[in-house]
Enzyme design. Structure first.
Site, PDB file in Angstrom:
ATOM      1  N   SER A   1      44.623  49.954  48.041  1.00  0.00           N
ATOM      2  CA  SER A   1      43.994  50.296  47.088  1.00  0.00           C
ATOM      3  C   SER A   1      42.335  49.711  46.367  1.00  0.00           C
ATOM      4  CB  SER A   1      45.300  48.994  46.178  1.00  0.00           C
ATOM      5  OG  SER A   1      46.658  50.401  46.337  1.00  0.00           O
ATOM      6  N   ILE A   2      42.046  50.731  45.231  1.00  0.00           N
ATOM      7  CA  ILE A   2      40.667  50.178  45.680  1.00  0.00           C
ATOM      8  C   ILE A   2      41.208  49.028  44.366  1.00  0.00           C
ATOM      9  CG2 ILE A   2      38.918  51.211  43.304  1.00  0.00           C
ATOM     10  CD1 ILE A   2      39.543  54.339  44.122  1.00  0.00           C
TER      11      ILE A   2
ATOM     12  N   ASP B   1      54.962  47.021  33.583  1.00  0.00           N
ATOM     13  CA  ASP B   1      54.817  48.617  33.350  1.00  0.00           C
ATOM     14  C   ASP B   1      53.453  48.583  31.796  1.00  0.00           C
ATOM     15  OD1 ASP B   1      55.235  51.263  33.285  1.00  0.00           O
ATOM     16  OD2 ASP B   1      56.940  50.982  33.156  1.00  0.00           O
ATOM     17  N   VAL B   2      52.621  49.399  32.060  1.00  0.00           N
ATOM     18  CA  VAL B   2      52.202  49.871  30.909  1.00  0.00           C
ATOM     19  C   VAL B   2      52.600  50.873  30.333  1.00  0.00           C
ATOM     20  CG1 VAL B   2      49.987  49.037  32.526  1.00  0.00           C
ATOM     21  CG2 VAL B   2      49.946  51.100  32.124  1.00  0.00           C
TER      22      VAL B   2
ATOM     23  N   ILE C   1      44.639  51.395  37.252  1.00  0.00           N
ATOM     24  CA  ILE C   1      45.661  52.708  36.442  1.00  0.00           C
ATOM     25  C   ILE C   1      45.642  53.464  36.468  1.00  0.00           C
ATOM     26  CG2 ILE C   1      47.920  52.555  35.669  1.00  0.00           C
ATOM     27  CD1 ILE C   1      47.792  49.860  35.543  1.00  0.00           C
TER      28      ILE C   1
ATOM     29  N   TYR D   1      42.471  68.260  40.363  1.00  0.00           N
ATOM     30  CA  TYR D   1      42.710  67.209  39.618  1.00  0.00           C
ATOM     31  C   TYR D   1      43.303  67.207  38.341  1.00  0.00           C
ATOM     32  CZ  TYR D   1      41.495  62.234  38.378  1.00  0.00           C
ATOM     33  OH  TYR D   1      40.896  61.083  38.535  1.00  0.00           O
TER      34      TYR D   1
ATOM     35  N   LYS E   1      41.392  61.472  32.479  1.00  0.00           N
ATOM     36  CA  LYS E   1      39.740  60.777  32.703  1.00  0.00           C
ATOM     37  C   LYS E   1      38.529  61.174  31.428  1.00  0.00           C
ATOM     38  CE  LYS E   1      41.236  58.769  36.639  1.00  0.00           C
ATOM     39  NZ  LYS E   1      41.065  57.260  36.609  1.00  0.00           N
TER      40      LYS E   1
ATOM     41  N   ILE F   1      38.410  58.248  48.018  1.00  0.00           N
ATOM     42  CA  ILE F   1      38.627  57.643  48.846  1.00  0.00           C
ATOM     43  C   ILE F   1      40.567  57.996  49.025  1.00  0.00           C
ATOM     44  CG2 ILE F   1      39.613  54.859  49.487  1.00  0.00           C
ATOM     45  CD1 ILE F   1      37.163  54.364  47.633  1.00  0.00           C
ATOM     46  N   ARG F   2      40.462  57.369  50.256  1.00  0.00           N
ATOM     47  CA  ARG F   2      42.299  57.263  50.275  1.00  0.00           C
ATOM     48  C   ARG F   2      42.564  56.691  50.488  1.00  0.00           C
ATOM     49  NH1 ARG F   2      43.108  61.930  54.437  1.00  0.00           N
ATOM     50  NH2 ARG F   2      40.779  61.823  55.748  1.00  0.00           N
ATOM     51  N   THR F   3      43.705  56.509  49.744  1.00  0.00           N
ATOM     52  CA  THR F   3      44.251  55.596  48.890  1.00  0.00           C
ATOM     53  C   THR F   3      46.383  56.359  49.024  1.00  0.00           C
ATOM     54  OG1 THR F   3      43.919  56.392  47.097  1.00  0.00           O
ATOM     55  CG2 THR F   3      42.876  54.127  47.159  1.00  0.00           C
TER      56      THR F   3
END
Ligand code: NDP
Ligand code: N5H
Length: 258
Positions: free
Chosen positions: A20-21, A68-69, A96, A159, A166, A195-197
């Site tokens: 995770s970032i 939980d957002v 998130i 995306y 975003k 980034i591979r997450t």
């Protein structure tokens, strides 16, 4: 001015696993001496977050909360509990996002109302909800950082609805920077390169996306968790005290290439 975060406490939201970032950010803040508070959404990730934090020297001082957002009550309770347990917070990293898998391929035109609302709810509105909840705890001022992606500025294949979410997140950063500036709270975004997450797993053709970065990005290499972590550290430290409402691209310079 020194770069130490000793004596400061930061909330890191969105560590799912070691890729995770958010975990990269947690490590950078920890290395600077910060005390960390972790929030996770799914109970199934609690152990993973606790085990990871335990690998940090002195990590046993970390605190953990389920948040939980999508649930306003849960957000309020979480920050109320954090206030009771630690009092003052100096910053928060919001890492998130979520969109239904079906909406992350094919034609954007087919985005459903439900899929659109889910992506915006979790990936964009949550920053405003969380910022409002954390503001009373940030009585000494500080910084809020979120993670965004180039797909919010231009059309990136697959995306789709996440790009629109975003764009909404990026605009929220500016409006929140204005709202919170009078309280000494700065709000900024990091636009990370791929980034591979866990989130990135199974969506799009990640290998070809990375190959393109290696061939065309000015730095000719993919972005790392550590690079994003260190920029978050800068944005959450006093060295960036004049910076708010900003987006910093940590993407090997890929965003400047036409
Ligand atoms: P991860 O899968 O590691 O992290 C995503 C996190 O989102 C998870 O920890 C997940 O928590 C959390 N989350 C999802 N739904 C909720 C919810 N309802 N409430 C609280 N948390 C929730 O992936 P990344 O590290 O890649 O993603 C972090 C951020 O970075 C995202 O905003 C992403 O868009 C952004 N980003 C990622 C890039 C990349 O290439 N990886 C590039 C640019 C930006 P849980 O698992 O507990 O549900
Ligand atoms: C152009 C691309 C590749 C295609 C699009 C990828 C979009 C990814 C973002 C979202 C957040 C991924 C997502 O919601 C996946 C979920 O549907 C399924 N996964 C999960 O539920 C896992 C278990 C949990 C942990 O994930 C979440 N999010 O909760 C973009 C890439 C080049 C860059 C990228 C990957 C950007 C980004 O925003 O993450």
């Amino acid at each position: 001015m020194n770069m130490s975060l000793q004596g400061r406490t930061y909330v890191v939201m969105g560590v799912a696993n070691k890729r995770s970032i958010a975990w990269g950010i947690a490590q950078s803040l920890h290395n600077a001496g910060a005390r960390l508070i972790f929030t996770y959404a799914a109970e199934r990730f609690e152990k993973s977050v606790r085990d990871l934090a335990a690998t940090l020297e002195g990590g046993e001082e970390s605190l953990f909360y389920q948040c939980d957002v999508t649930d306003d009550e849960n957000i309020m309770e979480t920050f109320q509990q954090i206030q009771n347990d630690v009092g003052v917070i100096h910053g928060l990293a919001h890492c998130i996002a979520f969109a239904n898998k079906e909406e992350l391929k094919g034609d954007f035109l087919n985005t459903s109302r439900d899929g659109f609302l889910t992506a915006h709810n979790i990936s964009s509105y949550s920053l405003t909800a969380v910022s409002r909840a954390v503001q009373p705890l940030m009585s000494e001022g500080g910084g809020i950082v979120t993670l965004t992606y180039l797909g919010g500025e231009r059309v990136v294949p697959n995306y789709n609805v996440m790009g629109v979410a975003k764009a909404s997140l990026d605009a929220s950063v500016k409006y929140l920077a204005e709202s919170l500036g009078k309280h000494g709270i700065r709000v900024n975004a990091i636009s990370a390169g791929p980034i591979r997450t866990l989130s990135a797993k199974g969506v799009g053709d990640f290998n070809s996306i990375l190959k393109d970065i290696e061939e065309r990005a000015p730095l000719r290499r993919p972005t790392t968790q550590e690079e994003v972590g260190d920029t978050a550290y800068f944005l959450l430290s006093d060295f960036s005290r004049g910076v708010t409402g900003e987006m910093i691209h940590v993407d090997s310079g890929f965003h400047i290439i036409g």
